[in-house]
Design a protein around this motif. Sequence first.
Motif, mmCIF file in Angstrom:
data_model
loop_
_atom_site.group_PDB
_atom_site.id
_atom_site.type_symbol
_atom_site.label_atom_id
_atom_site.label_comp_id
_atom_site.label_asym_id
_atom_site.label_seq_id
_atom_site.Cartn_x
_atom_site.Cartn_y
_atom_site.Cartn_z
ATOM 1 N N ASP A 75 61.293 18.365 19.975
ATOM 2 C CA ASP A 75 62.321 18.694 20.957
ATOM 3 C C ASP A 75 63.732 18.558 20.368
ATOM 4 O O ASP A 75 64.639 19.304 20.736
ATOM 5 C CB ASP A 75 62.184 17.843 22.226
ATOM 6 C CG ASP A 75 62.241 16.355 21.948
ATOM 7 O OD1 ASP A 75 61.538 15.900 21.015
ATOM 8 O OD2 ASP A 75 62.980 15.641 22.641
ATOM 9 N N ALA A 78 64.290 21.627 18.402
ATOM 10 C CA ALA A 78 64.608 22.733 19.312
ATOM 11 C C ALA A 78 66.082 22.675 19.694
ATOM 12 O O ALA A 78 66.762 23.701 19.764
ATOM 13 C CB ALA A 78 63.715 22.666 20.548
ATOM 14 N N ALA A 107 66.785 21.110 29.550
ATOM 15 C CA ALA A 107 66.645 20.018 28.579
ATOM 16 C C ALA A 107 67.478 20.336 27.337
ATOM 17 O O ALA A 107 68.178 19.472 26.792
ATOM 18 C CB ALA A 107 65.178 19.824 28.204
ATOM 19 N N LEU A 108 67.408 21.587 26.904
ATOM 20 C CA LEU A 108 68.174 21.988 25.722
ATOM 21 C C LEU A 108 69.679 21.974 25.986
ATOM 22 O O LEU A 108 70.466 21.503 25.165
ATOM 23 C CB LEU A 108 67.746 23.389 25.257
ATOM 24 C CG LEU A 108 66.419 23.447 24.513
ATOM 25 C CD1 LEU A 108 66.049 24.873 24.164
ATOM 26 C CD2 LEU A 108 66.480 22.590 23.247
ATOM 27 N N LYS A 111 70.948 18.496 25.846
ATOM 28 C CA LYS A 111 71.042 17.984 24.478
ATOM 29 C C LYS A 111 72.166 18.655 23.686
ATOM 30 O O LYS A 111 72.708 18.065 22.765
ATOM 31 C CB LYS A 111 69.730 18.208 23.743
ATOM 32 C CG LYS A 111 68.689 17.165 24.082
ATOM 33 C CD LYS A 111 67.463 17.358 23.221
ATOM 34 C CE LYS A 111 66.255 16.743 23.903
ATOM 35 N NZ LYS A 111 65.014 17.357 23.519
#
Lengths: 251, 445
Positions: A75, A78, A107-108, A111
């Motif tokens: 993750d 990613a 989620a991306l 981040k």
Amino acid sequence: MLEIKNLHVKLEDEDKVILKGLSLTVPKGEVHAIMGPNGSGKSTLAYVLAGRDGYEVTDGDILWNGESILDMEPDERAAKGVFLAFQYPMEIPGVAGLTFLRTATNALRKKRGQDELTTPAFLKLVKEKGAELNIDIEMLKRPVNVGFSGGEKKRSEILQMALLEPTLCVLDETDSGLDIDALRVVSDGVNALRNKDRAMLVITHYQRLLNHIVPDKVHVLADGKIQKTGGKELALELEKSGYADYTGKAA
Amino acid sequence: MNVAVMKTKAEQGLAEQFEKVADKLPGSTAVKALRAAAFGKFGALGLPHRRIEEWKYTDLRVGIKDVLPPAVSDQTPVTSGDLIVALGPLAHIDAYRMTFVNGNFRQDLSDWDGATGFEISPFSNALTSDSQSSAIDPSVVTGPDGDATIALNTALMTDGAVVRVPEQASPDKPLLVVFIRAGRTAQLMTVRNVIEAGPRSKSTIIEAHVMLPGAVVDGQTNTLNEITVGEGAEIAHIKIAIDEGKSLHLANSNVALKADATYRGFQYTSGQAIARNQTHVTYLGEGGKLDLSGAFLARGSEHIDTTLVVDHAVPHCESRELFKGVLDDRGRGVFQGKIIVRPDAQKTDGKQMAQVLMLSPDTEFNSKPELEIYADDVVCGHGTTSAQLDDDLLFYCMSRGIPQAEARALLIESFIGEAMDKVEHEALRDALMQYARTWLTNDKS
């Protein structure tokens, strides 16, 4: 820029060495193809790039934009822009495609320091991307990949790729299981995503895909190493002569 | 009373407690006699243990160490604010409400003003009024004869909900019957609900057993539902039991289905040291339908048992069961599903499935499907699976940027989601998923 340096990889649970000093550089904005016979380590390379468990890197490094990604969880990779389009995309019963994609997108974004998208904003984005790629987003209302044909699964991968906005796209045998029409839709999708900030690594056994996604460079992978690098014409050459020159036997 | 058969400390303790509270328990002379007879029966049976086939995997002689004093006319203060906190996600459900604190009815926390289609009263009224004038006969129990938990329920029952849905009624909102455990005194709560869905009525009843945060964690509950679904009626009964790892929850639901009646049951259970949901379904007329599902979540050393007996006594009836369990740490799940198809019950259509997800190598799942088929023209099937979380799926989710904990939760939710989808009431389904999500995020491992 992707820099793979002297990469040695073995299976974690077995004494089987798969990659034996693979080195490769893909600058931003370029599309490189990796071609090779079965068992040469193509899929292993794809999985090691994405961070799958079960492989042990015994030597070498993988740098993405100058930073080693080997210690990162999938993750985190990613979040740094790495995306693997799977040869066999997974089916997730009970999770609607839209839920899955919204979870992943947000989620991306979190981040990457961006605001999470509201449901309406997300739906708008999905519709836009779907229209650009000529992909019907109706399939996202069903559970992820469940009951999809081979072509639908690959289209769903490309749509995910468009939504998650990766900067390093690794396509593992994207042409496998596709008829000619599906191949065209998927290739058009990939071509639409080509741009100057994005590096792509297209892994394939057959030259056919490279008629649709024309690479800047072609690398021949056999016995765990890059055996030869050339322009797009190298793919045509391989189509004629096969991999025998690189493996010592007919592939 | 035959004291000689009282073997364990807990059985001894129950006898002492019963003697102590017998006079204080609500009820007419007839009810007192009923209690004494029931306790005598319990005395003869004792606590169920592993050598009794139906209790092989859930041994209460081993499981119940101490007996808690029965909660009689409990006065623990609970405010309407407390009620909202205790209900958590259920508090947002638009429903009529009947509330019990430590097993005793609380009018001040209940609200069914203007309820059309529900006739509601506390079971304690039925116990105290003389049997001639009451519509409810407390002596009627349709569950398996010789079950010690039922005998104990009759001996110690204090209160509960009596709900009647009149013929053709279709209440505009569900009825939420809440049983809250509150206060610092560990007690044994014994409740009984009697539910009668009139012919061609359609209703939803939610039965929730919850604890007020900060309440003593080791409570004991014995609950029994007597449910009759009238001709052509449909009832959704969602039972929720949520606790914090130390309690005992013994529940019986006895369901009788008349012709063309439908019972849609759902059981959500998590957080008990020992929980046992026994459901006994009998078809009384042709065309009856049972759709029973549930989700159970156990971690630590929790033990959750789902035991079903579905008795196809008449032809042309259908039964569907789908249970999903999530086990972590040393959590243990038990599923026993018995389908009986009597000789006359031709054209029976019965299907049963129990699946668990084992998140740790130390979990245990005991599954015992039993088909007893005496008719020859039937379709019956059952299945059981137990599996770990799929590493490939986890990798797939993570490769899309979803962090591991979130990916695990997503996959677990999708696993139990299949059972949750059986709950038709959308807000309620969301509330159940919220409970599951809270359980997943409380993961201490």
